[in-house]
Enzyme design. Sequence first.
Site, mmCIF file in Angstrom:
data_model
loop_
_atom_site.group_PDB
_atom_site.id
_atom_site.type_symbol
_atom_site.label_atom_id
_atom_site.label_comp_id
_atom_site.label_asym_id
_atom_site.label_seq_id
_atom_site.Cartn_x
_atom_site.Cartn_y
_atom_site.Cartn_z
ATOM 1 N N CYS A 48 0.834 -1.203 0.000
ATOM 2 C CA CYS A 48 0.000 0.000 0.000
ATOM 3 C C CYS A 48 0.875 1.262 0.000
ATOM 4 C CB CYS A 48 -0.976 -0.037 1.167
ATOM 5 S SG CYS A 48 -2.386 1.084 0.934
ATOM 6 N N HIS A 74 -3.526 -5.145 0.231
ATOM 7 C CA HIS A 74 -2.995 -5.694 1.489
ATOM 8 C C HIS A 74 -3.025 -7.216 1.447
ATOM 9 C CE1 HIS A 74 -2.870 -1.969 4.041
ATOM 10 N NE2 HIS A 74 -3.690 -1.552 3.091
ATOM 11 N N GLU A 102 -1.573 -9.278 3.300
ATOM 12 C CA GLU A 102 -1.513 -9.872 4.643
ATOM 13 C C GLU A 102 -2.898 -10.232 5.183
ATOM 14 O OE1 GLU A 102 -1.566 -5.329 5.485
ATOM 15 O OE2 GLU A 102 -0.910 -6.714 3.911
#
Length: 538
Positions: free
Chosen positions: A385, A511, A513
């Site tokens: 990001c 993102h 994750e």
Amino acid sequence: MATTTTKYIFVTGGVTSSLGKGIIAASLAKLLQAQGYRTTIQKLDPYINVDPGTLNPYEHGECYVTEDGAETDLDLGHYERFLNVPTSQANNVTTGRIYQSVIQKERRGEFLGKTVQVIPHITDEIKRRIQILGRSGDYDIVITELGGTVGDIESLPYVESVRQLKWELGENNALAIHLTLIPYLAAAGELKTKPTQHSVKTLMESGVQADILVCRTEHELSQDIRHKLARFCNVTPDSVLQSIDASTIYDVPNLMLEEGLDTVVLRKLGLERKTPDLTHWNEFLQRHRNPKSEVTIGLIGKYVELQDSYKSILESFIHAGAENEVKVTVESVHSEHLNGYNAKEMLSHLDGVLVAPGFGERGIEGKIDAVKYVREHNIPFLGICLGMQMAVIEFSRNVLGLKDANSTEMDEHTTNPVINLMEAQKTITDKGGTMRLGTWDCELKAGSIVANVYNTKTIAERHRHRYEFNSEYKTQIEAKGMIATGLNPDTNLVEIVEIPNHPWFVGVQYHPEYKSTVANPHPLFVAFVAAALKHKEQ
């Protein structure tokens, strides 16, 4: 193993916050799921923010984003990582959202003639939210975690709602688990049960009898202590369970299995117990505990003092490390303390560098200096990001020669806005829940690093941002060697950049994750850790 009636489990906490209710809830859910029960978890947060999206990470840790674009509590990340089942808007409810909903109903005239009060209107809305998932028909068991601590003023409407629901749902359809603390006094050399007794008493004063006690402790609970707690807290001795400190959160399901948490829960709910199938879970634990190599990854961020600020990233490294049979040591580097003069000292020993997401201009130049160092010294790089945006700015400044290149987030008057506010964001004034959120598609360029990593042409990843790669600069940036290898098919928004003549250099606008779980480590993190290991071994 679908049940005819959805069962509800309420997890409350006493004495102090941060006891680990989320991990206990996720561990129990894992044990139930491993026996064939369709299980989900939701979090009720007692703060008045509508969602945690506007909170500083120092206040509440990271903000976790779901597939459908909900900005939620970080505990939902634990739920997904343990269960490998996506959560949604319905899995996180705050006091702010409850009151917002009730006030909107009042304004629409749905309560005409009535005085709107905490009881029954607020508690009715809480009960409705608790039961949304159960009434969907998708779940056999819904676990509801109540944030905060029993006795807090802001928690009272939630505890009252639990009291009402336990009564309305009837015996065997709902139970309350109370997580509490058994402190160890070193001077006296003994464990103290009094805080737990008072916590249970406080819960009972609100009309809720705890059915099961899970006691956080640093030392083993003796049978004497368990019987004492059972006697004073009105529970059976086998309903007093210890949650002893574990070396990793992923050990907790097995510890709860040993304690018999699933056994007593299923008995009290009138459900059949089978031996949980934790084969894949334990294979992951085996790889995690027995790595064959080790790498050190630098995490460049500006909230590094609080580990929960980057919880999903840290957990993703655990998943990817186990997949590679590598121990990943994450070294936090505060971007405010990093500059062009000390970059070599702080970064040269690292096997890989991740520049973390974030908002605002504080610490930005340190992130840019970090990108410059790893780009020039061929250290594997992953930018997420804001980290991807910093890579674009660094490349534009130092390779294209656009010395004032910047993001309009940091400098709205820059003459070279290589990162710019998204068109759809320019008319928005409200800050909460208005970013580009949730899952968006991305088409990958054939032959790129990411195409090889994902092994597919189109991916769907979760987003949380307002600013984007300015496509007006795409041609000249690509001409110098930074290639846009992922584009949104509808908007042509640049989602991914990479540098082909670098060993491993990838920046992503999304993102990754948020989608990494124990069962499915995220391929981007797996590939990044593999690249770091290759770099170390050269």
